[in-house]
Design a protein around this motif. Structure first.
Motif, PDB file in Angstrom:
ATOM      1  N   GLU A  39       5.710   1.653   9.255  1.00 22.61           N
ATOM      2  CA  GLU A  39       4.882   2.551   8.435  1.00 22.61           C
ATOM      3  C   GLU A  39       3.455   2.037   8.519  1.00 22.61           C
ATOM      4  O   GLU A  39       3.231   0.884   8.881  1.00 22.61           O
ATOM      5  N   ALA A  40       2.513   2.868   8.146  1.00 25.66           N
ATOM      6  CA  ALA A  40       1.123   2.423   8.029  1.00 25.66           C
ATOM      7  C   ALA A  40       1.013   1.646   6.720  1.00 25.66           C
ATOM      8  O   ALA A  40       1.258   2.194   5.657  1.00 25.66           O
ATOM      9  N   GLY A  41       0.668   0.358   6.813  1.00 24.39           N
ATOM     10  CA  GLY A  41       0.575  -0.475   5.603  1.00 24.39           C
ATOM     11  C   GLY A  41       1.918  -0.596   4.909  1.00 24.39           C
ATOM     12  O   GLY A  41       2.063  -0.168   3.770  1.00 24.39           O
ATOM     13  N   PRO A  42       2.939  -1.164   5.565  1.00 29.82           N
ATOM     14  CA  PRO A  42       4.296  -1.120   5.024  1.00 29.82           C
ATOM     15  C   PRO A  42       4.487  -1.831   3.688  1.00 29.82           C
ATOM     16  O   PRO A  42       5.317  -1.391   2.891  1.00 29.82           O
ATOM     17  N   ASN A  43       3.733  -2.895   3.420  1.00 35.12           N
ATOM     18  CA  ASN A  43       3.908  -3.574   2.132  1.00 35.12           C
ATOM     19  C   ASN A  43       3.430  -2.687   0.988  1.00 35.12           C
ATOM     20  O   ASN A  43       4.098  -2.561  -0.030  1.00 35.12           O
ATOM     21  N   ILE A  75       9.121  -8.730   6.076  1.00 36.63           N
ATOM     22  CA  ILE A  75       8.117  -7.740   5.683  1.00 36.63           C
ATOM     23  C   ILE A  75       6.789  -8.306   6.164  1.00 36.63           C
ATOM     24  O   ILE A  75       6.439  -9.439   5.836  1.00 36.63           O
ATOM     25  N   ALA A  76       6.099  -7.515   6.989  1.00 37.98           N
ATOM     26  CA  ALA A  76       4.874  -8.006   7.621  1.00 37.98           C
ATOM     27  C   ALA A  76       3.644  -7.237   7.144  1.00 37.98           C
ATOM     28  O   ALA A  76       3.715  -6.048   6.857  1.00 37.98           O
ATOM     29  N   GLY A  77       2.544  -7.939   7.104  1.00 37.79           N
ATOM     30  CA  GLY A  77       1.236  -7.359   6.871  1.00 37.79           C
ATOM     31  C   GLY A  77       0.279  -7.974   7.867  1.00 37.79           C
ATOM     32  O   GLY A  77       0.595  -8.994   8.475  1.00 37.79           O
ATOM     33  N   HIS A  78      -0.887  -7.359   8.039  1.00 37.27           N
ATOM     34  CA  HIS A  78      -1.788  -7.905   9.053  1.00 37.27           C
ATOM     35  C   HIS A  78      -3.254  -7.678   8.737  1.00 37.27           C
ATOM     36  O   HIS A  78      -3.626  -6.804   7.956  1.00 37.27           O
ATOM     37  N   HIS A  79      -4.062  -8.473   9.392  1.00 38.53           N
ATOM     38  CA  HIS A  79      -5.515  -8.372   9.366  1.00 38.53           C
ATOM     39  C   HIS A  79      -5.926  -7.002   9.919  1.00 38.53           C
ATOM     40  O   HIS A  79      -5.296  -6.495  10.838  1.00 38.53           O
ATOM     41  N   ASP A  80      -6.980  -6.407   9.352  1.00 36.41           N
ATOM     42  CA  ASP A  80      -7.565  -5.171   9.872  1.00 36.41           C
ATOM     43  C   ASP A  80      -6.596  -3.987   9.849  1.00 36.41           C
ATOM     44  O   ASP A  80      -6.551  -3.185  10.779  1.00 36.41           O
ATOM     45  N   CYS A  81      -5.813  -3.880   8.790  1.00 36.97           N
ATOM     46  CA  CYS A  81      -4.839  -2.789   8.662  1.00 36.97           C
ATOM     47  C   CYS A  81      -5.533  -1.528   8.129  1.00 36.97           C
ATOM     48  O   CYS A  81      -6.083  -1.538   7.034  1.00 36.97           O
ATOM     49  N   ALA A  82      -5.485  -0.470   8.912  1.00 39.99           N
ATOM     50  CA  ALA A  82      -6.107   0.797   8.500  1.00 39.99           C
ATOM     51  C   ALA A  82      -5.341   1.446   7.347  1.00 39.99           C
ATOM     52  O   ALA A  82      -5.933   2.111   6.500  1.00 39.99           O
TER      53      ALA A  82
END
Length: 126
Positions: A39-43, A75-82
Motif C-alpha cells: 500500500e502507499a504508506g502501509p503503516n 511492517i516496513a516504512g521508508h524515507h521519502d514516502c509519498a
C-alpha cells in the motif's frame, strides 16, 4: 502448502523499497520467498485506514500465513514516502504501533518493524 519457505512483508508500493526489503528478509530468515502486501504508506494505512481496508490487508497476511506457512510478518516504512510523508522518528513510532495492531490478528508469527533509510538500507526497529 506451497513449496519453498516464506516470510511476509507489509511494505510500501514504492518500487525503491521492494528489493531492499526482500533481500534483507531473505538473508535474515534464510527463506526462498517474501510475500508482499503493498500500500502507499502501509503503516499509516494500517493505523488510519477504514475497517474494510485493514481487513483486506489482514486477509492477505492470513493467506501468506495459512497457505505459505509464513512465520514472520514485517511492517516496513521508508524515507521519502509519498503516501506517508513524515520524519523518521514519527515513522518509527507508527511502525511500532502497527506491530501492536498486527499482534491483535492472533497469528502465531514473529512481527518485526523495518525502516528503509535514505541510502535504501534496511534497519530493524524496536
Amino acid at each position: 502448502m506451497a513449496q519453498g519457505t516464506f516470510v511476509t512483508a507489509i511494505n510500501c508500493m514504492d518500487g525503491r523499497v521492494q528489493e531492499p526489503v526482500i533481500n534483507w528478509m531473505k538473508e535474515k530468515y534464510q527463506v526462498d520467498y517474501v510475500d508482499m502486501v503493498t500500500e502507499a504508506g502501509p503503516n499509516k494505512y494500517l493505523l488510519d485506514g477504514t475497517e474494510e481496508q485493514v481487513e483486506s490487508m489482514k486477509k492477505k497476511v492470513e493467506i501468506s500465513f495459512h497457505k505459505h506457512g509464513s512465520k514472520v510478518v514485517a511492517i516496513a516504512g521508508h524515507h521519502d514516502c509519498a503516501g506517508n510523508p513524515i520524519d523518521k522518528e514519527e515513522k518509527i513510532a507508527q511502525i511500532n504501533q502497527a506491530k501492536k495492531k498486527i499482534q491483535t490478528w492472533g497469528l502465531e508469527v514473529e512481527i518485526i518493524g523495518l525502516y528503509v533509510n535514505e541510502n535504501w538500507e534496511v534497519e530493524q526497529v524496536d
